[in-house]
Design an enzyme around this catalytic site. Structure first.
Site, short mmCIF file in Angstrom:
data_model
loop_
_atom_site.label_atom_id
_atom_site.label_comp_id
_atom_site.label_asym_id
_atom_site.label_seq_id
_atom_site.Cartn_x
_atom_site.Cartn_y
_atom_site.Cartn_z
CG ASP A 116 -2.45 0.68 0.89
OD1 ASP A 116 -2.62 1.41 0.46
OD2 ASP A 116 -2.45 0.57 1.88
CG ASP A 230 -8.25 -9.14 6.09
OD1 ASP A 230 -7.52 -9.91 4.94
OD2 ASP A 230 -7.37 -8.84 6.91
#
Length: 312
Positions: A116, A230
């Site tokens: 990221d 997630d």
């Protein structure tokens, strides 16, 4: 009809990340979830201390063999997230191929967790495995901007770039691609994050193709949460199952659940920390159980804008 998911992700004893983030919401939404824990840690690695074990490719194979020997290796969905070992990831690929052979209509939801903000946090040798082996098997892909750029070798500076990158990812395999977060400026100002989605559905029976592209402005929250990616992938699985040809609705429900969970979490964390203090990682653990009603029936707080819809 019973719907069964095989989720291969990390596990923490305390808190919500990986399978702990994905299993509860999926169960609340009516799915049977079989979990294989790629790691078992005391807590996520953002704490001061963490201890635990890592599952090897051999151990993964042993677990899968046991499932197979009992003839209970029939799944409707596979969900995968963070993996940092090349042999483990290759073994996951082999399992997916075998399960897809057993059930050709199986849907594979892949969160290609690699990095990221311009930095990779998995070994670089995982990128070619994702590119050449994992993504071609995926039906639903949920990368962030950096991961989408890694996979396609294209930079995203404009909305047009993002559409082009999503189309390149479709060509690699997945029917549905959602860029979960981008650095693109939001028309609603800098308090919002831009996410985009694209769905290409080809109907084999009559040869028609439908194509839908959407854009969402998501309110930003000033805190670092762990396990949200997630949760996002698990919710995308659930809501695309309920709305298979309606990416707009699936994304609105997914992002709205996320918003409710994060809002509840930051409110609680700030209360626990006290005035003027930054909440600890323990206080910032997602308020998952407390959000059960929102997971089941989210009030829509983020509307998706349709950028293009076509069928030919």
């Amino acid at each position: 009809m019973e719907c069964r998911v095989l989720s291969i992700q990390s596990h923490v004893v305390r808190g919500y990340v990986g399978n702990k983030s994905a299993t509860f919401p999926l169960q609340v939404l009516g799915f049977e979830v079989d979990s294989i824990n790629s790691v078992q840690f005391s807590n996520h690695t953002g704490y001061g201390h963490w201890k635990g074990q890592v599952l090897t490719a051999e151990e993964l194979n042993v677990l899968y063999e046991g499932i197979k020997l009992n003839n209970v290796n029939h799944y409707d969905y596979i969900l995968t997230g963070y993996s940092r070992d090349i042999s483990f990831l290759v073994t996951v690929v082999d399992i997916i191929k075998e399960l897809k052979k057993a059930n050709p209509s199986l849907v594979y939801v892949c969160d290609p967790v690699m990095g990221d903000q311009g930095a990779m946090y998995v070994p670089e040798n995982l990128l070619p495995v994702y590119k050449n082996k994992v993504v071609p098997l995926a039906d639903i892909l949920t990368p962030n901007q950096f991961e989408a750029e890694l996979l396609t070798g294209r930079k995203i500076n404009t909305e047009e770039d993002a559409i082009e990158v999503m189309d390149l990812l479709h060509k690699m395999g997945p029917e549905t691609v959602v860029l979960t977060s981008t650095d693109l400026p939001s028309k609603q100002g800098d308090q919002f994050l831009v996410a985009l989605g694209s769905q290409k559905i080809s109907k084999v029976s009559d040869g028609t193709n439908t194509d839908q592209k959407i854009c969402m402005d998501i309110p930003k929250v000033d805190a670092v949460f762990v396990g949200t990616g997630d949760l996002f992938a698990a919710l995308m699985l659930a809501w695309t199952h309920q709305h298979p040809k309606d990416l707009k609705t699936a994304c609105e429900k997914t992002v709205s659940v996320m918003h409710h969970v994060i809002k509840r979490t930051i409110t609680y964390a700030n209360e626990m920390a006290g005035p003027g203090k930054r909440p600890t990682p323990a206080q910032l653990e997602l308020r998952m159980v407390q959000s059960k009603a929102d997971i089941e029936n989210p009030a829509i707080v983020v509307e998706a804008k349709v950028l293009q819809k076509s069928s030919q």
